[in-house]
Design an enzyme around this catalytic site. Structure first.
Site, PDB file in Angstrom:
ATOM      1  N   GLU A 135       0.848  -1.194   0.000  1.00 63.31           N
ATOM      2  CA  GLU A 135       0.000   0.000   0.000  1.00 63.31           C
ATOM      3  C   GLU A 135       0.881   1.240   0.000  1.00 63.31           C
ATOM      4  OE1 GLU A 135      -2.790  -0.247   3.222  1.00 63.31           O
ATOM      5  OE2 GLU A 135      -3.731  -2.074   2.419  1.00 63.31           O
ATOM      6  N   ARG A 275      33.281  -6.840 -32.279  1.00 68.31           N
ATOM      7  CA  ARG A 275      33.901  -5.508 -32.292  1.00 68.31           C
ATOM      8  C   ARG A 275      35.423  -5.623 -32.405  1.00 68.31           C
ATOM      9  NH1 ARG A 275      33.137  -0.094 -33.367  1.00 68.31           N
ATOM     10  NH2 ARG A 275      34.098   1.239 -31.775  1.00 68.31           N
ATOM     11  N   GLN A 343      29.297  -1.490 -19.894  1.00 73.86           N
ATOM     12  CA  GLN A 343      30.708  -1.110 -19.984  1.00 73.86           C
ATOM     13  C   GLN A 343      31.405  -1.815 -21.152  1.00 73.86           C
ATOM     14  OE1 GLN A 343      31.794   1.233 -17.972  1.00 73.86           O
ATOM     15  NE2 GLN A 343      33.893   1.318 -18.731  1.00 73.86           N
ATOM     16  N   GLY A 347      30.369   3.227 -25.486  1.00 76.90           N
ATOM     17  CA  GLY A 347      29.368   4.241 -25.813  1.00 76.90           C
ATOM     18  C   GLY A 347      28.091   3.644 -26.357  1.00 76.90           C
ATOM     19  N   GLU A 370       8.974  -7.480  -4.407  1.00 78.39           N
ATOM     20  CA  GLU A 370       8.724  -8.643  -3.550  1.00 78.39           C
ATOM     21  C   GLU A 370       9.715  -8.737  -2.391  1.00 78.39           C
ATOM     22  OE1 GLU A 370       7.558 -12.293  -5.430  1.00 78.39           O
ATOM     23  OE2 GLU A 370       6.700 -11.200  -7.135  1.00 78.39           O
TER      24      GLU A 370
END
Length: 390
Positions: A135, A275, A343, A347, A370
């Site tokens: 609540e 990459r 990380q 970017g 929870e």
């Protein structure tokens, strides 16, 4: 960029039926959930049709009795289904966990007549549930809830407001905890309330930093009349019912956290191997290799503790301490793994063009829902050294 399809996790499943079940879930995740996850989360779109598919496929009642439409699966298997769903989209995995939580009071504390009447539709009839305990003025301190239920003949009149309700405003039924007696935990009773009951309404969904496709809203009970035949358990038993449900629900959150962490790890590994910088893959740099190794270890450790707690539950042994430990370890681990995934992507990890930033935002919620992780530490310490004085 659309999310990558979830990568298969090497699972130790107890039966051929469980293996077939995981294959079904992976197929649904690959075809129906993952391709639209990024777009729908960005738009704040609730995937109700996906929950309909899960219900028709028997995936919203897995840990419950087949006699009432459940799947009869052990928690060890059910949690791995949740993990697969959360890997594809946390809104779906968490939604399935919350629905299971909302069914708990009826399945475990309802009469046989109540179960026969309501459970089949709840477990496999396309319905979706909400769990109404917190609540605005009582989050972690649920025993101080103020929503009241006053008896009038064969009915109860429920008045009050519930907060932080997943599926608030879209649920077909609500498991509601209301005060029927004096102050404290012994004055609380559980009720099964239809989602379309007169006097029940919901505020606009909260504007959250993550899980935008999952509606979280205040739910208002303005003199809602509930038949006594929908009271679950005895009068005053509601708080014990709520705590029992939360022990199992925390395992669901732990499994969802593991799924999010696994998805972030998969994204980081894929990016690192694709990459190229300084003439080679960034995955060949020792510093990044060590980071990926730590991420993978956290995911595996969380999964192992979560499933160990599930096996205790399946064996009928106490598991409250282990459930709190699993929720703590898996959600803290997910926060760390998703942050590290951002990380790894550099970017690009900070942009919405890749899902890593979404995973990080979503992981934060799992440390809170929870029972915050501070509450989990209190639960664990209570098991170790007894009740505290402060």
């Amino acid at each position: 960029m659309p999310d990558r399809a979830p990568q298969p996790v090497d699972r130790q499943l107890p039966t051929d039926e469980a293996r077939d079940l995981i294959s079904l879930v992976r197929d649904i995740a690959r075809r129906e959930i993952a391709p639209r996850a990024a777009e729908e989360e960005d738009a704040g779109r609730f995937p109700r049709e996906v929950f309909g598919l899960l219900s028709r496929s028997g995936l919203l009642g897995l840990p419950y009795d087949p006699a009432h439409g459940g799947g009869g699966q052990p928690y060890e298997v059910y949690l791995q289904v949740l993990e697969e769903l959360a890997m594809a989209r946390l809104t779906v995995g968490l939604g399935a966990s919350v629905h299971t939580l909302a069914c708990h009071a009826l399945a475990d504390y309802g009469t046989e007549e109540q179960r026969a009447r309501h459970l089949p539709a709840m477990l496999g009839g396309g319905l979706l549930g909400a769990y109404c305990l917190s609540e605005p003025s009582s989050g972690s301190d649920a025993a101080s809830l103020r929503t009241k239920a006053v008896r009038q003949g064969d009915e109860w009149v429920v008045t009050g407001t519930k907060a932080w309700t997943t599926h608030g405003g879209v649920a077909d039924f609500c498991t509601v905890f209301a005060r029927t007696g004096g102050e404290g935990p012994r004055g609380i009773t559980a009720f099964l309330v239809p989602g379309d009951a007169e006097g029940l309404s919901a505020s606009p969904p909260e504007r959250k930093m993550g899980m935008k496709g999952s509606p979280t809203a205040q739910v208002h009970f303005d003199g809602v009349r509930v038949a006594d035949a929908r009271r679950l358990g005895d009068e005053g038993q509601g708080f014990a019912i709520a705590l029992s449900a939360l022990d199992s629900g925390r395992l669901g959150i732990a499994a969802c956290a593991t799924g999010v962490a696994q998805a972030a790890l998969d994204e980081a590994v894929a990016y690192a191997t694709e990459r190229r910088q300084f003439g080679g893959r960034i995955a060949d740099f020792q510093g990044l290799r060590f980071l990926l190794a730590d991420m993978a270890t956290r995911v595996e450790a969380g999964r192992a503790l979560c499933l160990a707690a599930a096996r205790l539950r399946d064996a009928g042994r106490p598991f409250s301490k282990q459930a709190a430990m699993a929720k703590l370890l898996c959600t803290d681990g997910a926060m760390k793994v998703t942050t590290d995934a951002v990380q790894v992507l550099g970017g690009y990890g900070y942009t919405a063009d890749f899902p890593a930033e979404r995973y990080m935002r979503e992981a934060k919620a799992l440390q809170i829902v929870e029972g915050t992780n501070q509450i989990q530490r209190m639960v664990i310490a209570r098991h170790l050294v007894g009740p505290g004085t402060g």
